[in-house]
Design an enzyme around this catalytic site. Structure first.
Site, PDB file in Angstrom:
ATOM      1  N   ASP A 478       0.846  -1.167  -0.051  1.00 10.16           N
ATOM      2  CA  ASP A 478       0.108   0.019   0.056  1.00 10.16           C
ATOM      3  C   ASP A 478       0.688   1.389  -0.025  1.00 10.16           C
ATOM      4  O   ASP A 478       2.173   1.102   0.002  1.00 10.16           O
ATOM      5  CB  ASP A 478      -0.748   0.021   1.401  1.00 10.16           C
ATOM      6  CG  ASP A 478      -2.204   0.784   1.087  1.00 10.16           C
ATOM      7  OD1 ASP A 478      -2.403   1.337   0.176  1.00 10.16           O
ATOM      8  OD2 ASP A 478      -3.090   0.713   2.023  1.00 10.16           O
ATOM      9  N   ASP A 548     -10.609   2.069  -3.208  1.00 12.91           N
ATOM     10  CA  ASP A 548     -11.038   2.017  -1.898  1.00 12.91           C
ATOM     11  C   ASP A 548     -12.617   1.855  -1.841  1.00 12.91           C
ATOM     12  O   ASP A 548     -13.199   1.463  -0.765  1.00 12.91           O
ATOM     13  CB  ASP A 548     -10.551   2.719  -0.711  1.00 12.91           C
ATOM     14  CG  ASP A 548      -9.289   2.811  -0.307  1.00 12.91           C
ATOM     15  OD1 ASP A 548      -8.808   1.551  -0.521  1.00 12.91           O
ATOM     16  OD2 ASP A 548      -8.578   3.237   0.392  1.00 12.91           O
TER      17      ASP A 548
HETATM   18  C1  DGJ Z   1      -5.823   1.785   1.980  1.00 12.37           C
HETATM   19  C2  DGJ Z   1      -6.274   0.534   1.230  1.00 12.37           C
HETATM   20  O1  DGJ Z   1      -6.731   1.068  -0.222  1.00 12.37           O
HETATM   21  C3  DGJ Z   1      -7.233  -0.230   1.995  1.00 12.37           C
HETATM   22  O2  DGJ Z   1      -7.607  -1.354   1.298  1.00 12.37           O
HETATM   23  C4  DGJ Z   1      -6.363  -0.552   3.207  1.00 12.37           C
HETATM   24  O3  DGJ Z   1      -5.333  -1.430   3.114  1.00 12.37           O
HETATM   25  C5  DGJ Z   1      -5.923   0.603   4.036  1.00 12.37           C
HETATM   26  N1  DGJ Z   1      -5.170   1.666   3.236  1.00 12.37           N
HETATM   27  C6  DGJ Z   1      -5.261   0.345   5.264  1.00 12.37           C
HETATM   28  O4  DGJ Z   1      -4.685   1.345   5.821  1.00 12.37           O
END
Ligand code: DGJ
Length: 727
Positions: A478, A548
Site C-alpha cells: 500500500d 477503496d
Molecule cells: C488503503 C487501502 O486501499 C485499504 O484497502 C486498506 O489497506 C487501508 N489503506 C489500510 O490502511
C-alpha cells in the site's frame, strides 16, 4: 519483419499488427513524420510532406529548401530554439546557460525483441514478438547523443517508445525536459479521452472535443495518482466502442507524469507523454546516460474496444510478471472492511474459521498487525507483529489459516514512516523533508526517502524478514499519501529536482529485488485503492486494488474506466457489505458479486456476519468464478453499455476461440414504465450457435450480435443479470 528502412525513399516503415508508422530522413538528416494509421504495404509516402512557405515560421541556416521551417514540419522528437516554437520533446541546459539543441539522425540499429533492463519497467518481448528500432541522433555542437527507441509488436497494434540521452561531452548537461514520446498528427479532428478521478472515484472516463492550445493531464504528487491517469487517447468524434479511429498513449511510469495534446496554428496536433517536466531536472555527467520511461502507443480504426483489447493483450503477455500471466489467482478475503484496526488473535481466528469452506483461498491480514498500530497515527516502519494483539506473532494466525485450508497474505506500507514509531526515533532523517521547514503530514504519516540506498536496503530487509520468517503467499503493498517537501539530504542543491524521479527509481529497485527474491508470493499493488494503478506497477504486481470504493454502483464506473487501458485480471475487486462503507448505498449481494466477479475476485467483509443464505451464495459464486476465470485471465473484453451515459452498464468477456462467453448487465436506479432493453452482444462468431444457460435457449452468434436480446424488466434498484454463453 516489423521494421524496414526503405533506402530509396530514405524512410522507416514500422508495421505493428494492423497499423503502420512511417517517418523519413529529410534534408540534412532531419526526421520528418509522415504517417501513423491503418496498415499499409511498404511504399514511398514522401509525398505526404511538402514544405510550405509560412509567415513567422523561421528557416534554419542549413535548409536547402527555402520554404522549410521546423515550425511547420511534423517531427519525431522536436527541440526548441531553431525554428519550432511548439512544445519541445526534450530540453537540455548547457554550461553556458543556453537551452537550444539540434539533434540530427546519424545511424540506426534494428534489434530483435525487447529484453529486460534492471529496475526499469517496460514491455518485453521475444524475437518472434517484436523488433526494436533505435535511431541514433547527435547534437554535434553539444557533444550529446540521443537514442530514440521504437519497439514494434508484430501481432499487436502497439509500439513502445522511449528516449535515451548520452553525454559524450566533457561537461555536465542538465536535462530539463525528457518526454518519452512526441507525435505530430496532421489534423485536429479528434476528441480527447482521459481517465480523471479522485480517491474512491478512480479512472472515470471523460471525452471532450480537442481544441486549439493544450489539453493535458498531469501529476505533481510523486505518484501516478487517483486524479489524472497517465493515459490519453485521441478518437475521431464518431468513434464508438466498435468502430472508428483512435490513438492511445499510456505511460509506463508510477511518478509525476504529463500527457498532452497541443493543437497548433495549422490545426495539427502534437501529442507528448513523459515524466512531468514540473519539478524535474537531471544532471547528466560526462559519459552518463538517462533513459525515459517507455510510453506505449496504439492505433486502431476498430474503435475503443479494439484499442482496449490491444492494451489488454500487450499488458497480459508482455508486461505483467510472467509467473502470473497464465496462473489462476487466489480468491481472497481481506480483513480491512471486516475489522479495520480493531482485532486481536481471537477475532482473527473467528474470521478465519468462518471463511473456511466457502471456496476462498487466501486470508489477507490488512493494516493493524504491527507494533502498536491501533490507528493510523502510529507505527509505520515498525514491521514486527504487535505483541498485544498477536501474542503468538503471525504463527498462530497462519496455523489457523492452514487448519482451515486457507493461505495467508499480509499488508505492508513499506514506503512510509509514522512520527510515532521506533523507526522515526532511530532515523528521523529518513523522512522526506526540507531542512528548516515543518513536515506536512497526510493520513498522519510521512514518506521515507526512497532515493537513499540505506532506506532502500531497510525496506528490502524489513519486508524480507517477515516473508522469510513466515509462510506468506500474498503481499498487499500500500501507499497512502502523496509526497510533499520533495527534497533529499543526500542530493546536492543543484540536483534536488532529481528527487521525484529518483524516488520512483528507488521504488522500482525495491520492488524488483523483492519480487525476484520471493517469486512464489503474489504482490498486489495498492495506494489508497487505485492511486498508483499504473502499467509500471503492473510490471511487478499482476493485480492492483482498483479502488477503496467497494460499492457495486461506483465500481461499475471505476472498472469500466480502468478497462479502457487495463486487462480485467489487473483489477482486484471484492464483494463488500451493504450498506457500503464508503457511500452508504444498499445493493443486492448478487449485484455486488456480479460486479466484482469480472476481475481478480475476492471479499472485503466479515464472514462471521454472513447469513446462511449469503454463505451459500458465496460458495456458488466462488465455484462460478472458477468456471469463468479463464475468461477473466485470457478472454477478450467487450464494453456494451457505458455507466457514464445512463443508468445501465453492461460488459462481456469472450474466449479467444469464441466458444465461451459471459455477459453481465447492471442497472442503477430503477424507473417506472421502463423501456424494453434490447442488448446487442459482441465478439461472438456469427456462424456459431450459442446456448445461454440462464435462459435455457440457443441463438446464433449473428442473432445475438446483430438483433440482440430483449432483457427482462428488472424490479428494484441496482439489479444485475448474468448470462453464461457456450458455443
Ligand atoms: C488503503 C487501502 O486501499 C485499504 O484497502 C486498506 O489497506 C487501508 N489503506 C489500510 O490502511
Amino acid at each position: 519483419m516489423s521494421i524496414r528502412f526503405l533506402k530509396e525513399s530514405q524512410s522507416f516503415f514500422l508495421t505493428a499488427g494492423d497499423s503502420s508508422y512511417v517517418f523519413k530522413l529529410h534534408e540534412n538528416n532531419r526526421l520528418v513524420s509522415l504517417y501513423y494509421g491503418k496498415r499499409l504495404p511498404p511504399c514511398d509516402l514522401s509525398h505526404l510532406f511538402k514544405a510550405q512557405p509560412r509567415s513567422f515560421s523561421p528557416t534554419p541556416a542549413d535548409a536547402i529548401d527555402p520554404s522549410f521551417s521546423p515550425d511547420a514540419t511534423p517531427q519525431e522528437y522536436p527541440f526548441f530554439g531553431n525554428g519550432d516554437f511548439r512544445l519541445p520533446a526534450g530540453k537540455l541546459i548547457f554550461e553556458n546557460g543556453s537551452f537550444i539543441s539540434d539533434f540530427r539522425y546519424v545511424s540506426h540499429t534494428i534489434r530483435k525483441g525487447q529484453e529486460a533492463i534492471p529496475y526499469f519497467p517496460q514491455t518485453l518481448g521475444s524475437a518472434e514478438d517484436c523488433e526494436t528500432l533505435i535511431l541514433h541522433l547527435a547534437d554535434e555542437t553539444a557533444g550529446m547523443e540521443l537514442n530514440l527507441y521504437y519497439t514494434v509488436y508484430e501481432n499487436l497494434n502497439a509500439i513502445g517508445r522511449k528516449a535515451e540521452w548520452i553525454n559524450r561531452s566533457e561537461k555536465a548537461v542538465q536535462i530539463d525536459r525528457a518526454m518519452s514520446l512526441s507525435l505530430d498528427l496532421p489534423d485536429d479532428g479528434f476528441d480527447f479521452l482521459q481517465l480523471y478521478g479522485a480517491h474512491c472515484k478512480e479512472r472515470h472516463l471523460e471525452r471532450t472535443a480537442l481544441h486549439h492550445g493544450m489539453q493535458s493531464v498531469e501529476s505533481r504528487r510523486g505518484a501516478s495518482g487517483h486524479m489524472n491517469h497517465p493515459f490519453i487517447a485521441l478518437a475521431r468524434p464518431d468513434t464508438t466502442e466498435e468502430k472508428g479511429e483512435v490513438y492511445a498513449f499510456h505511460l509506463i511510469y508510477s511518478g509525476n507524469h504529463l500527457c498532452l495534446a497541443d493543437v497548433d496554428q495549422f490545426d495539427t496536433v502534437r501529442v507528448q507523454c513523459g515524466i512531468n517536466p514540473f519539478g524535474f531536472g537531471w544532471e547528466l555527467a560526462p559519459g552518463k546516460s538517462f533513459m525515459t520511461p517507455e510510453c506505449v502507443m496504439v492505433y486502431t480504426d476498430a474503435g475503443l474496444g479494439a484499442m482496449s483489447r490491444t492494451l489488454h493483450d500487450l499488458y497480459r503477455d508482455h508486461l505483467a510478471p510472467s509467473a502470473y500471466r497464465n496462473a489462476s489467482r487466489p480468491i481472497v478475503i481481506n480483513s480491512w472492511e471486516a475489522s479495520y484496526f480493531d482485532f486481536d488473535e481471537e477475532k482473527l481466528f473467528q474470521i478465519i474459521d468462518s471463511a473456511a469452506g466457502l471456496g476462498i483461498d487466501t486470508f489477507v491480514l490488512d493494516d493493524g498487525w504491527f507494533l502498536g498500530r491501533n490507528n493510523d497515527f502510529t507505527s509505520l516502519g515498525d514491521w514486527t507483529p504487535d505483541p498485544v494483539k498477536l501474542p503468538n506473532g503471525l504463527t498462530s494466525i497462519i496455523a489457523r489459516c492452514k487448519q482451515n485450508g486457507l493461505q495467508f497474505g499480509i499488508w505492508f506500507e513499506p514506503e512510509m514512516i509514522s512520527q510515532k514509531s521506533k523507526l522515526f526515533e532511530l532515523h528521523p532523517d529518513w523522512a522526506v523533508s526540507v531542512p528548516g521547514r515543518p513536515f506536512t503530514e497526510s493520513r498522519h504519516q510521512l514518506v521515507l526517502d526512497l532515493t537513499r540506498e540505506d532506506v532502500q536496503n531497510f525496506i528490502i530487509s524489513a519486508v524480507s524478514d517477515i516473508l522469510n520468517q513466515y509462510e506468506i503467499s500474498y503481499v498487499k503493498w500500500d501507499m497512502n499519501r502523496h509526497i510533499t517537501e520533495c527534497y533529499s539530504e543526500t542530493l546536492p542543491p543543484h540536483r534536488q529536482q532529481e528527487f521525484s524521479h529518483r524516488y520512483i527509481l528507488g521504488l522500482y529497485k525495491i520492488l524488483e529485488t523483492l519480487t525476484n527474491a520471493f517469486q512464489d508470493v503474489l504482490f498486489e499493488g495498492c495506494s489508497g485503492g487505485g492511486g498508483r494503478f499504473d502499467p509500471a506497477i503492473l510490471y511487478y504486481m499482476p493485480q492492483i486494488w482498483t479502488s477503496d470504493d467497494s460499492d457495486a454502483v461506483e465500481r461499475m464506473k471505476i472498472q469500466y474506466g480502468t478497462s479502457l487501458a487495463y486487462p480485467l485480471s489487473a483489477m482486484t475487486a471484492h464483494v463488500s457489505v451493504a450498506p457500503n462503507h464508503q457511500v452508504g448505498r444498499v445493493t443486492p449481494f448478487t449485484t455486488r458479486s456480479d460486479v466484482a466477479m469480472s476481475c481478480s475476485f475476492g471479499y472485503e467483509l466479515d464472514p462471521r456476519k454472513l447469513s446462511e443464505e449469503e454463505r451459500e451464495e458465496v460458495r456458488k459464486n466462488n465455484q462460478y468464478y472458477r468456471q469463468i476465470e479463464p475468461l477473466v485471465l485470457h478472454g477478450d473484453f467487450y464494453r456494451l453499455l457505458s455507466p457514464f451515459e445512463g443508468r445501465t452498464c453492461s460488459w462481456m468477456i469472450v474466449s479467444k476461440d469464441k466458444t465461451k462467453a459471459v455477459m453481465w448487465y447492471f442497472e442503477s436506479l430503477t424507473v417506472p414504465a421502463p423501456p424494453v432493453k434490447r442488448l446487442r452482444l459482441a465478439g461472438l462468431d456469427p456462424d456459431r450457435t450459442y446456448h445461454i444457460a440462464e435462459l435455457g435457449q440457443s441463438f446464433t452468434g449473428a442473432e445475438l450480435m446483430y438483433a440482440g436480446l430483449n432483457l427482462p424488466l428488472l424490479f428494484g434498484d441496482f439489479k444485475s443479470i448474468r448470462y453464461t454463453i457456450t458455443a
